[in-house]
Design a protein around this motif. Sequence first.
Motif, PDB file in Angstrom:
ATOM      1  N   ARG A   5       0.829  -1.210   0.000  1.00 54.68           N
ATOM      2  CA  ARG A   5       0.000   0.000   0.000  1.00 54.68           C
ATOM      3  C   ARG A   5       0.863   1.259   0.000  1.00 54.68           C
ATOM      4  NH1 ARG A   5      -5.253   0.849  -1.468  1.00 54.68           N
ATOM      5  NH2 ARG A   5      -6.065   2.621  -0.370  1.00 54.68           N
ATOM      6  N   SER A   6       1.937   1.251   0.765  1.00 58.27           N
ATOM      7  CA  SER A   6       2.845   2.397   0.788  1.00 58.27           C
ATOM      8  C   SER A   6       3.477   2.613  -0.581  1.00 58.27           C
ATOM      9  CB  SER A   6       3.934   2.202   1.844  1.00 58.27           C
ATOM     10  OG  SER A   6       3.378   2.134   3.129  1.00 58.27           O
ATOM     11  N   ALA A   7       3.845   1.522  -1.254  1.00 56.23           N
ATOM     12  CA  ALA A   7       4.411   1.628  -2.605  1.00 56.23           C
ATOM     13  C   ALA A   7       3.391   2.236  -3.562  1.00 56.23           C
ATOM     14  CB  ALA A   7       4.867   0.254  -3.093  1.00 56.23           C
ATOM     15  N   PHE A   8       2.133   1.860  -3.431  1.00 54.16           N
ATOM     16  CA  PHE A   8       1.069   2.424  -4.259  1.00 54.16           C
ATOM     17  C   PHE A   8       1.004   3.935  -4.077  1.00 54.16           C
ATOM     18  CE2 PHE A   8      -3.327   3.957  -4.355  1.00 54.16           C
ATOM     19  CZ  PHE A   8      -3.663   3.699  -5.678  1.00 54.16           C
ATOM     20  N   TYR A   9       0.997   4.380  -2.825  1.00 52.36           N
ATOM     21  CA  TYR A   9       0.901   5.814  -2.545  1.00 52.36           C
ATOM     22  C   TYR A   9       2.134   6.568  -3.025  1.00 52.36           C
ATOM     23  CZ  TYR A   9      -3.146   4.991   0.493  1.00 52.36           C
ATOM     24  OH  TYR A   9      -4.376   4.660   0.988  1.00 52.36           O
ATOM     25  N   ILE A  23      11.724   2.926   3.112  1.00 47.98           N
ATOM     26  CA  ILE A  23      12.926   2.165   2.757  1.00 47.98           C
ATOM     27  C   ILE A  23      13.446   1.377   3.963  1.00 47.98           C
ATOM     28  CG2 ILE A  23      15.353   2.392   2.099  1.00 47.98           C
ATOM     29  CD1 ILE A  23      14.461   4.544   0.124  1.00 47.98           C
ATOM     30  N   ARG A  24      13.408   1.968   5.126  1.00 50.06           N
ATOM     31  CA  ARG A  24      13.885   1.259   6.316  1.00 50.06           C
ATOM     32  C   ARG A  24      12.984   0.070   6.656  1.00 50.06           C
ATOM     33  NH1 ARG A  24      17.452   3.343  10.884  1.00 50.06           N
ATOM     34  NH2 ARG A  24      17.211   1.705  12.416  1.00 50.06           N
ATOM     35  N   SER A  50       6.072  -2.893  -8.345  1.00 54.85           N
ATOM     36  CA  SER A  50       5.570  -1.668  -7.721  1.00 54.85           C
ATOM     37  C   SER A  50       6.484  -1.203  -6.583  1.00 54.85           C
ATOM     38  CB  SER A  50       4.144  -1.870  -7.200  1.00 54.85           C
ATOM     39  OG  SER A  50       4.109  -2.871  -6.208  1.00 54.85           O
ATOM     40  N   VAL A  51       7.041  -2.140  -5.836  1.00 59.52           N
ATOM     41  CA  VAL A  51       7.954  -1.797  -4.745  1.00 59.52           C
ATOM     42  C   VAL A  51       9.256  -1.255  -5.329  1.00 59.52           C
ATOM     43  CG1 VAL A  51       9.279  -2.715  -2.796  1.00 59.52           C
ATOM     44  CG2 VAL A  51       6.904  -3.434  -3.153  1.00 59.52           C
ATOM     45  N   TYR A  52       9.755  -1.889  -6.372  1.00 59.03           N
ATOM     46  CA  TYR A  52      10.962  -1.408  -7.039  1.00 59.03           C
ATOM     47  C   TYR A  52      10.762   0.015  -7.561  1.00 59.03           C
ATOM     48  CZ  TYR A  52      14.624  -0.943 -10.513  1.00 59.03           C
ATOM     49  OH  TYR A  52      15.692  -0.476 -11.239  1.00 59.03           O
ATOM     50  N   GLU A  53       9.622   0.262  -8.192  1.00 59.41           N
ATOM     51  CA  GLU A  53       9.331   1.595  -8.716  1.00 59.41           C
ATOM     52  C   GLU A  53       9.237   2.628  -7.597  1.00 59.41           C
ATOM     53  OE1 GLU A  53       5.787   1.127 -11.046  1.00 59.41           O
ATOM     54  OE2 GLU A  53       6.807  -0.080 -12.563  1.00 59.41           O
TER      55      GLU A  53
END
Length: 108
Positions: A25-29, A74-75, A94-97
């Motif tokens: 969800r954080s990656a989406f935002y 990132i942490r 999505s996490v990589y992006e």
Amino acid sequence: PWFPGGALVAQDARLARVVSGLIRRSAFYIRHDPYANAFRIDTSYIFNEKQKQMGRHDYISTWNYELDSGCYFIRMLYFYWKALPDAPIVREQSVYEAVSLIIDTMIA
């Protein structure tokens, strides 16, 4: 470490699922807007004109860049990876992006 749940996710599959959902969800935002630091869960809220002038729209609840917001993600991802290096969420596009966007934003 800052994210003590990092070690716990290796011991509790339910916690690992919750944290991987938080990462997703954080990656989406972050991919939606790397400069925003507070988000809404959906786009149903109607912002007034003053709020729109402040940069608030759709998912964005607060539009002001804070360096620690990207660092937090990132942490959290790092400690999750240390505990579960083979977890699929670590390799999701999505996490990589999201990580790439955070780095690019910090460099800019």
